[in-house]
Design a protein around this motif. Structure first.
Motif, mmCIF file in Angstrom:
data_model
loop_
_atom_site.group_PDB
_atom_site.id
_atom_site.type_symbol
_atom_site.label_atom_id
_atom_site.label_comp_id
_atom_site.label_asym_id
_atom_site.label_seq_id
_atom_site.Cartn_x
_atom_site.Cartn_y
_atom_site.Cartn_z
ATOM 1 N N SER A 177 18.710 -27.045 1.965
ATOM 2 C CA SER A 177 19.706 -28.102 1.747
ATOM 3 C C SER A 177 19.048 -29.483 1.902
ATOM 4 C CB SER A 177 20.875 -27.957 2.713
ATOM 5 O OG SER A 177 20.488 -28.328 4.025
ATOM 6 N N LEU A 203 22.580 -28.459 -3.731
ATOM 7 C CA LEU A 203 23.778 -27.791 -3.205
ATOM 8 C C LEU A 203 24.045 -26.475 -3.938
ATOM 9 C CD1 LEU A 203 26.347 -28.149 -1.315
ATOM 10 C CD2 LEU A 203 27.499 -28.957 -3.366
ATOM 11 N N TRP A 206 21.313 -23.797 -3.020
ATOM 12 C CA TRP A 206 21.367 -23.094 -1.728
ATOM 13 C C TRP A 206 22.623 -22.252 -1.587
ATOM 14 C CZ3 TRP A 206 25.016 -23.540 2.010
ATOM 15 C CH2 TRP A 206 25.669 -24.765 2.231
#
Lengths: 229, 250
Positions: A177, A203, A206
């Motif tokens: 992140s 974003l 992950w």
């Protein structure tokens, strides 16, 4: 050549190495996930996929050694940078230091990295080397192929193996992140115009990696994926 | 307003420091943080004590001399404000305020709250300039510069070199400072010919002064009194990488 060695010597050069090796490792995680998700298409397809990978030993070992070199470079550079950063900070801490708006993920990259390293070693000893559960590793399917499907199902049926796996995935995604956005900064491609797009890429990446990976042990623990009776 | 101050006192660069507690009495909300310290120092001097040493010069937020960490935050945490422009009305009456110097290996404490920031000067000497022949001033508008570049350069040039970025960074990295200086010159035509040597030389100088590396936490930009964005670090990284690839340095 001598000029290029600056990438291994200066702080900015080393950060660039961290970014490039980190991105390659991210690529491996994605490919690894795509391969593993074949557990949901059944025993035959996963075992055939594993057999296919192992049928080209030269390619396999070239890939493995390349990956090892990238991991070693990533970790070695990280240790060097961490020590230099600690030295730069000095011995006098602030009385009540503020995080000055920095994220938890960005401040704990070394910690999350260490847990991921411990997990990788365990994971390799378990599924690649067959050292931890040799009886799982020795399983064969009805065609006589190495039964990767059975090995994974047996392995993740042990609660603490699954628990360690899921915890490691949380830390991997914490690492990603921050890393997946910051690496664009380190190679000089991030600015306030591109940052929202880059942050979205990090974003989505992950979240997909997290959900995809933990779906495997959870499905096994809940009995959605099981050995043929 | 009355405050309890917890102040870092240190006799010299080689002596150990410690916190001392002082009372700041009858402070007006309109006073700046430094004026409050002036009042405390007057009391200390009349009482026969050594006053608290701290740096200040213009006291209008443009010189970059003041350098106090207030309650763990460089310049005290009011967005885009140097500590000389921080007013006591932003604190609560009776509050305890901790005051410390910038803490970084490359900024050794000289006395109390005064640190040695000449490391920044040496980084500037390594590339924070343009090489031009002296002579008559060039005509205004002789060199056309796009508005977008002029604005970007000016935003970077607002850096006052105070060192709050180093003080806030968990790695004591000077990347925001060096990034601002490199960006300010490299986006303008006057700085363009030397852009790669500038980036490479300033990074080398920054490393040799003992500043840490950037881990992109963003703490520097959050405390910067001139609100320099992280973009300048990206620009520095890019020009550095291109410079090394072109074989600059060594």
């Amino acid at each position: 050549m001598k000029a290029l060695m600056a990438f291994f010597r200066t702080s900015v050069g080393k950060k660039l190495l961290m970014a490039v090796t980190g991105f390659l490792l991210y690529g491996f995680v994605v490919v690894h996930l795509i391969g593993n998700l074949q557990i949901f298409t059944g025993q035959e397809s996963l075992n055939h996929y594993a057999h296919f990978l192992k049928s080209k030993p030269l390619v396999l070992w070239a890939f493995r050694l390349g990956l090892l070199a990238i991991v070693v470079l990533h970790i070695k550079t990280a240790i060097g940078l961490s020590l230099e950063n600690k030295r730069a900070r000095g011995n006098d801490p602030y009385d009540n230091p503020s995080n000055n708006g920095s994220s938890f993920a960005s401040r704990s990259m070394a910690l999350s990295g260490l847990v991921i390293l411990a997990f990788i070693i365990f994971h390799l000893l378990h599924f690649t080397g067959g050292v931890i559960f040799p009886d799982h590793y020795a399983m064969k399917d009805s065609e006589g192929l190495h039964d990767v499907f059975g090995m994974v199902v047996e392995g993740f049926s042990i609660w603490w193996v699954s628990a360690f796996y899921i915890i490691s995935m949380v830390l991997l995604c914490l690492h990603l992140s921050h890393g997946l956005s910051a690496l664009f900064q380190s190679v000089g491609l991030r600015n306030s115009k591109y940052k929202p797009l880059i942050d979205k890429f990090a974003l989505v990446s992950w979240v997909v990696i997290f959900v995809g990976n933990i779906a495997i042990p959870i499905s096994i623990l809940l009995g959605f994926v099981d050995l043929p009776k | 307003m009355n405050f309890t101050l917890k102040v870092w006192r240190q006799g010299g660069p080689d002596t150990a420091g410690r916190f001392e507690t002082y009372q700041a009495k009858d402070i007006q909300g309109e006073m700046s943080f430094l004026e409050m310290l002036d009042v405390v120092n007057e009391d200390l001097i009349t009482g026969g004590h050594e006053p608290i040493d701290f740096d200040s010069d213009c006291r209008e937020g443009i010189c970059g001399m003041c350098s106090l960490v207030v309650n763990g935050i460089p310049h005290g945490g009011q967005k885009g404000t140097t500590v000389c422009q921080l007013h006591m009305r932003s604190f609560e009456d009776g509050q305890t305020i901790t005051i410390e110097p910038w803490r970084a290996k490359a900024f050794p404490v000289l006395k109390d709250l005064v640190v040695d920031r000449t490391a920044f000067d040496r980084v500037i000497q390594s590339g924070g300039y343009i090489s031009v022949n002296t002579g008559g001033a060039p005509d205004a508008n002789a060199t056309p510069i796009a508005k977008i570049d002029a604005d970007y350069a000016f935003d970077a040039a607002t850096c006052i070199g105070c060192g709050a970025c180093v003080a806030a960074c968990k790695n004591s990295s000077a990347m925001l400072f060096v990034g601002a200086k490199v960006t300010h010159l490299n986006v303008l035509p006057q700085g363009h010919p030397e852009r790669f040597t500038r980036a490479v030389n300033m990074v080398e100088a920054m490393d040799s002064e003992g500043f840490g590396a950037c881990t992109v936490t963003g703490a520097c930009a959050a405390v910067c009194p001139k609100e320099i964005p992280l973009d300048v670090i990206s620009k520095l990284n890019k020009d550095y990488a291109l410079g090394v690839l072109k074989g600059v340095g060594v």
